[in-house]
Structures are given as structure tokens and as C-alpha cells.
Scaffold this motif. Structure first.
Motif, PDB file in Angstrom:
ATOM      1  N   LYS A 258      19.897 -84.406 -34.679  1.00  0.00           N
ATOM      2  CA  LYS A 258      19.254 -85.650 -34.303  1.00  0.00           C
ATOM      3  C   LYS A 258      18.797 -86.437 -35.687  1.00  0.00           C
ATOM      4  O   LYS A 258      18.971 -87.705 -35.640  1.00  0.00           O
ATOM      5  CB  LYS A 258      18.216 -85.407 -33.201  1.00  0.00           C
ATOM      6  N   LEU A 259      18.101 -85.969 -36.641  1.00  0.00           N
ATOM      7  CA  LEU A 259      17.819 -86.421 -37.884  1.00  0.00           C
ATOM      8  C   LEU A 259      18.905 -86.768 -38.655  1.00  0.00           C
ATOM      9  O   LEU A 259      18.860 -87.799 -39.177  1.00  0.00           O
ATOM     10  CB  LEU A 259      16.872 -85.324 -38.497  1.00  0.00           C
ATOM     11  N   MET A 260      20.040 -86.085 -38.596  1.00  0.00           N
ATOM     12  CA  MET A 260      21.202 -86.512 -39.239  1.00  0.00           C
ATOM     13  C   MET A 260      21.587 -88.133 -38.543  1.00  0.00           C
ATOM     14  O   MET A 260      22.130 -88.751 -39.642  1.00  0.00           O
ATOM     15  CB  MET A 260      22.405 -85.524 -39.309  1.00  0.00           C
ATOM     16  N   TYR A 261      21.633 -88.207 -37.517  1.00  0.00           N
ATOM     17  CA  TYR A 261      22.091 -89.487 -36.912  1.00  0.00           C
ATOM     18  C   TYR A 261      21.080 -90.471 -37.207  1.00  0.00           C
ATOM     19  O   TYR A 261      21.634 -91.743 -37.673  1.00  0.00           O
ATOM     20  CB  TYR A 261      22.192 -89.013 -35.210  1.00  0.00           C
ATOM     21  N   PHE A 262      19.975 -90.014 -37.061  1.00  0.00           N
ATOM     22  CA  PHE A 262      18.693 -91.271 -37.444  1.00  0.00           C
ATOM     23  C   PHE A 262      19.122 -91.552 -39.013  1.00  0.00           C
ATOM     24  O   PHE A 262      18.839 -92.774 -39.466  1.00  0.00           O
ATOM     25  CB  PHE A 262      17.433 -90.854 -37.083  1.00  0.00           C
TER      26      PHE A 262
ATOM     27  N   ASP B 139      29.800 -89.528 -43.756  1.00  0.00           N
ATOM     28  CA  ASP B 139      30.929 -90.094 -43.195  1.00  0.00           C
ATOM     29  C   ASP B 139      31.366 -89.301 -42.116  1.00  0.00           C
ATOM     30  O   ASP B 139      32.589 -89.196 -41.822  1.00  0.00           O
ATOM     31  CB  ASP B 139      32.136 -90.292 -44.287  1.00  0.00           C
ATOM     32  N   ASP B 140      30.478 -88.858 -41.259  1.00  0.00           N
ATOM     33  CA  ASP B 140      30.783 -88.181 -40.086  1.00  0.00           C
ATOM     34  C   ASP B 140      30.952 -89.250 -38.921  1.00  0.00           C
ATOM     35  O   ASP B 140      30.734 -90.151 -38.986  1.00  0.00           O
ATOM     36  CB  ASP B 140      29.454 -87.378 -39.597  1.00  0.00           C
ATOM     37  N   SER B 141      31.784 -88.784 -38.081  1.00  0.00           N
ATOM     38  CA  SER B 141      32.176 -89.516 -36.771  1.00  0.00           C
ATOM     39  C   SER B 141      31.028 -88.931 -35.788  1.00  0.00           C
ATOM     40  O   SER B 141      30.475 -87.975 -35.893  1.00  0.00           O
ATOM     41  CB  SER B 141      33.655 -89.222 -36.408  1.00  0.00           C
ATOM     42  N   TYR B 142      30.765 -89.489 -34.714  1.00  0.00           N
ATOM     43  CA  TYR B 142      29.706 -89.321 -33.670  1.00  0.00           C
ATOM     44  C   TYR B 142      30.230 -89.340 -32.135  1.00  0.00           C
ATOM     45  O   TYR B 142      31.047 -89.936 -32.036  1.00  0.00           O
ATOM     46  CB  TYR B 142      28.667 -90.464 -33.689  1.00  0.00           C
ATOM     47  N   ILE B 143      29.696 -88.312 -31.545  1.00  0.00           N
ATOM     48  CA  ILE B 143      29.991 -88.184 -30.059  1.00  0.00           C
ATOM     49  C   ILE B 143      28.800 -88.247 -29.368  1.00  0.00           C
ATOM     50  O   ILE B 143      27.702 -88.268 -29.782  1.00  0.00           O
ATOM     51  CB  ILE B 143      30.861 -86.707 -30.055  1.00  0.00           C
ATOM     52  N   ALA B 144      28.911 -88.702 -28.111  1.00  0.00           N
ATOM     53  CA  ALA B 144      27.955 -88.854 -27.215  1.00  0.00           C
ATOM     54  C   ALA B 144      27.970 -87.569 -26.216  1.00  0.00           C
ATOM     55  O   ALA B 144      28.999 -87.375 -25.512  1.00  0.00           O
ATOM     56  CB  ALA B 144      28.139 -90.177 -26.080  1.00  0.00           C
ATOM     57  N   LEU B 145      26.906 -86.960 -26.018  1.00  0.00           N
ATOM     58  CA  LEU B 145      26.765 -85.780 -25.269  1.00  0.00           C
ATOM     59  C   LEU B 145      25.853 -86.208 -24.331  1.00  0.00           C
ATOM     60  O   LEU B 145      24.833 -87.284 -24.481  1.00  0.00           O
ATOM     61  CB  LEU B 145      26.296 -84.500 -25.833  1.00  0.00           C
ATOM     62  N   GLN B 146      25.437 -85.458 -23.219  1.00  0.00           N
ATOM     63  CA  GLN B 146      24.441 -85.827 -22.161  1.00  0.00           C
ATOM     64  C   GLN B 146      22.959 -86.158 -22.882  1.00  0.00           C
ATOM     65  O   GLN B 146      22.372 -86.945 -22.467  1.00  0.00           O
ATOM     66  CB  GLN B 146      24.391 -84.806 -21.318  1.00  0.00           C
TER      67      GLN B 146
ATOM     68  N   ALA C 220      24.622 -97.395 -28.705  1.00  0.00           N
ATOM     69  CA  ALA C 220      25.875 -96.650 -28.926  1.00  0.00           C
ATOM     70  C   ALA C 220      26.224 -95.635 -27.977  1.00  0.00           C
ATOM     71  O   ALA C 220      27.300 -95.501 -27.570  1.00  0.00           O
ATOM     72  CB  ALA C 220      25.940 -96.435 -30.461  1.00  0.00           C
ATOM     73  N   TRP C 221      25.136 -94.852 -27.828  1.00  0.00           N
ATOM     74  CA  TRP C 221      25.199 -93.846 -26.774  1.00  0.00           C
ATOM     75  C   TRP C 221      25.783 -94.303 -25.358  1.00  0.00           C
ATOM     76  O   TRP C 221      26.602 -93.758 -24.759  1.00  0.00           O
ATOM     77  CB  TRP C 221      23.866 -92.959 -26.548  1.00  0.00           C
ATOM     78  N   ARG C 222      24.971 -95.137 -24.836  1.00  0.00           N
ATOM     79  CA  ARG C 222      25.293 -95.684 -23.433  1.00  0.00           C
ATOM     80  C   ARG C 222      26.681 -96.425 -23.448  1.00  0.00           C
ATOM     81  O   ARG C 222      27.351 -96.267 -22.531  1.00  0.00           O
ATOM     82  CB  ARG C 222      24.278 -96.848 -23.169  1.00  0.00           C
ATOM     83  N   ASN C 223      27.191 -97.138 -24.561  1.00  0.00           N
ATOM     84  CA  ASN C 223      28.613 -97.637 -24.287  1.00  0.00           C
ATOM     85  C   ASN C 223      29.650 -96.407 -24.415  1.00  0.00           C
ATOM     86  O   ASN C 223      30.405 -96.338 -23.721  1.00  0.00           O
ATOM     87  CB  ASN C 223      28.697 -98.542 -25.514  1.00  0.00           C
TER      88      ASN C 223
ATOM     89  N   ASP D 220      29.661 -99.787 -32.270  1.00  0.00           N
ATOM     90  CA  ASP D 220      28.139 -99.856 -31.608  1.00  0.00           C
ATOM     91  C   ASP D 220      27.099 -99.194 -32.171  1.00  0.00           C
ATOM     92  O   ASP D 220      25.771 -99.533 -31.953  1.00  0.00           O
ATOM     93  CB  ASP D 220      28.753 -98.820 -30.446  1.00  0.00           C
ATOM     94  N   ILE D 221      27.373 -98.251 -33.370  1.00  0.00           N
ATOM     95  CA  ILE D 221      26.253 -97.584 -34.101  1.00  0.00           C
ATOM     96  C   ILE D 221      25.471 -98.859 -34.944  1.00  0.00           C
ATOM     97  O   ILE D 221      24.609 -98.789 -35.240  1.00  0.00           O
ATOM     98  CB  ILE D 221      26.803 -96.434 -35.017  1.00  0.00           C
ATOM     99  N   ILE D 222      26.459 -99.577 -35.724  1.00  0.00           N
ATOM    100  CA  ILE D 222      26.079-100.722 -36.272  1.00  0.00           C
ATOM    101  C   ILE D 222      25.245-101.584 -35.512  1.00  0.00           C
ATOM    102  O   ILE D 222      24.127-102.127 -36.007  1.00  0.00           O
ATOM    103  CB  ILE D 222      27.186-101.248 -36.870  1.00  0.00           C
ATOM    104  N   GLU D 223      25.517-101.791 -34.139  1.00  0.00           N
ATOM    105  CA  GLU D 223      24.852-102.960 -33.405  1.00  0.00           C
ATOM    106  C   GLU D 223      23.591-102.194 -32.924  1.00  0.00           C
ATOM    107  O   GLU D 223      22.586-103.016 -32.629  1.00  0.00           O
ATOM    108  CB  GLU D 223      25.837-103.509 -32.323  1.00  0.00           C
ATOM    109  N   SER D 224      23.569-101.159 -32.834  1.00  0.00           N
ATOM    110  CA  SER D 224      22.190-100.279 -32.307  1.00  0.00           C
ATOM    111  C   SER D 224      21.096 -99.895 -33.330  1.00  0.00           C
ATOM    112  O   SER D 224      20.262 -99.232 -33.098  1.00  0.00           O
ATOM    113  CB  SER D 224      22.759 -99.073 -31.482  1.00  0.00           C
TER     114      SER D 224
END
Length: 183
Positions: free
Chosen positions: A36-40, A55-62, A135-138, A159-163
Motif C-alpha cells: 500500500k505504501l508503495m502505491y501511495f 515503473d510497476d503496473s497496478y492491479i485492483a483487488l478487493q 483508479a480502483w473503482r474504475n 486513472d491513477i494519474i486522475e486519482s
């Protein structure tokens, strides 16, 4: 059809150093908290400098957004007993060496330190809520389009940029709520 993320080159060595840096800074840390801290940190770095850290890519989990390749590195470390960088004990990451800060830029280190300062005290469930941003919701709403693995949905980089503002907004709401309750 548009790809969910630009073609970045994931920097595995840098991601390992970020994991070690955060683990050392947090002490024994649940692997999801580190992620989570890496994402933030990536969102903040993107907002301030126009790039992510590794330069990681991101996934949405529950339970929110996760860096996809860093998650794989951590899960693979469970099976790799010869990993000299870190290992898992139950769901906690234990760093087996010091971070090689030469792999990180000054801005990487500054932002990672800020993420630890701001988020270290939050429980994992709250960090999950903070990462359930637009980004997660989308990604969650469009999960049928980009599904790298069962239960994981590709997060669109745009979406990450916009969020980016969501991070500050949800944190500020929480902090303001806490300060009002404390009066």
C-alpha cells in the motif's frame, strides 16, 4: 483497444530496494502494508515529478490497488529460500539486509520517508480504504475488460494519474474527522 498501462519497464532491483527500505523503516511489516505504501509513494511521485518510482503496473483487488510485480516478488519470496534480500514470516516481510540506497534517487527516498511518516500508524484496513480510489473503482467496474489473473483487475495508468488528488482528499477527511473527534 487501448492498453491499460503504458509500456513501462518494471525495475525489479529498484522494487526490491523499495520493499527493503519500507520494511526497515516500518519494522516488521505486513506485506500488504508495504505494498500500500508503495502505491501511495508512486502516486505522490507521479504527482510531484511525473514518474513512478519503479515503473510497476497496478492491479485492483478487493482490498484496493496493489503494485502487480512487487506483489509477485513478495509471493515468490515465500518459495525462494535463497532470496538474500527479504523473506516472509507468516504475512510479515523481514528484510535480510540493509537497503542499497544507491539504487534510489533522492526524491524516491524523500517520498518513501514521507509515506512512512504519514501512513505508518494507520491500520491495514484503513490503508485499504485509502487505496480504494477512483483508479480502483474504475478497474473494479470494468473488471471484465482487463483481468490479468482471477480476482485481479488491471488498473489503468491514466486513472491513477486522475486519482492523485484522492489520496490527499481521503487522508484529509480522515485526519479532519479524527481532529474533530478529539476536541
Amino acid at each position: 483497444m487501448t492498453q491499460p498501462n503504458p509500456r513501462f519497464r518494471f525495475d525489479k532491483e529498484k522494487a526490491i530496494e523499495v520493499i527493503i527500505f519500507l520494511t526497515k523503516a516500518l519494522g516488521e511489516a505486513h506485506y500488504r502494508k508495504v505494498l500500500k505504501l508503495m502505491y501511495f509513494a508512486d502516486k505522490t511521485h507521479l504527482e510531484q515529478l511525473g514518474r513512478t518510482i519503479d515503473d510497476d503496473s497496478y492491479i485492483a483487488l478487493q482490498s484496493g490497488v496493489y503494485p502487480e510485480n512487487a506483489l509477485k516478488l513478495i509471493k515468490d519470496s515465500i518459495l525462494d529460500v535463497n532470496n538474500p534480500s527479504f523473506h516472509m514470516e507468516y504475512n510479515h516481510i523481514i528484510a535480510d539486509r540493509e537497503c542499497n540506497e544507491d539504487e534510489l534517487s533522492e526524491s524516491d527516498i524523500q517520498i518513501l520517508n514521507n509515506m512512512v511518516k504519514v501512513y505508518a500508524g494507520f491500520p491495514l484496513w484503513q490503508l485499504s480504504q485509502f487505496s480504494q480510489d477512483d483508479a480502483w473503482r474504475n478497474a473494479w467496474q470494468n473488471k471484465w475488460r482487463h483481468q490479468p489473473s482471477p480476482g485481479a483487475y488491471q488498473v489503468n495508468f491514466l486513472d491513477i494519474i486522475e486519482s492523485v488528488d484522492d489520496l490527499d482528499g481521503s487522508l484529509m477527511k480522515h485526519l479532519m474527522g479524527d481532529s474533530e473527534d478529539g476536541d
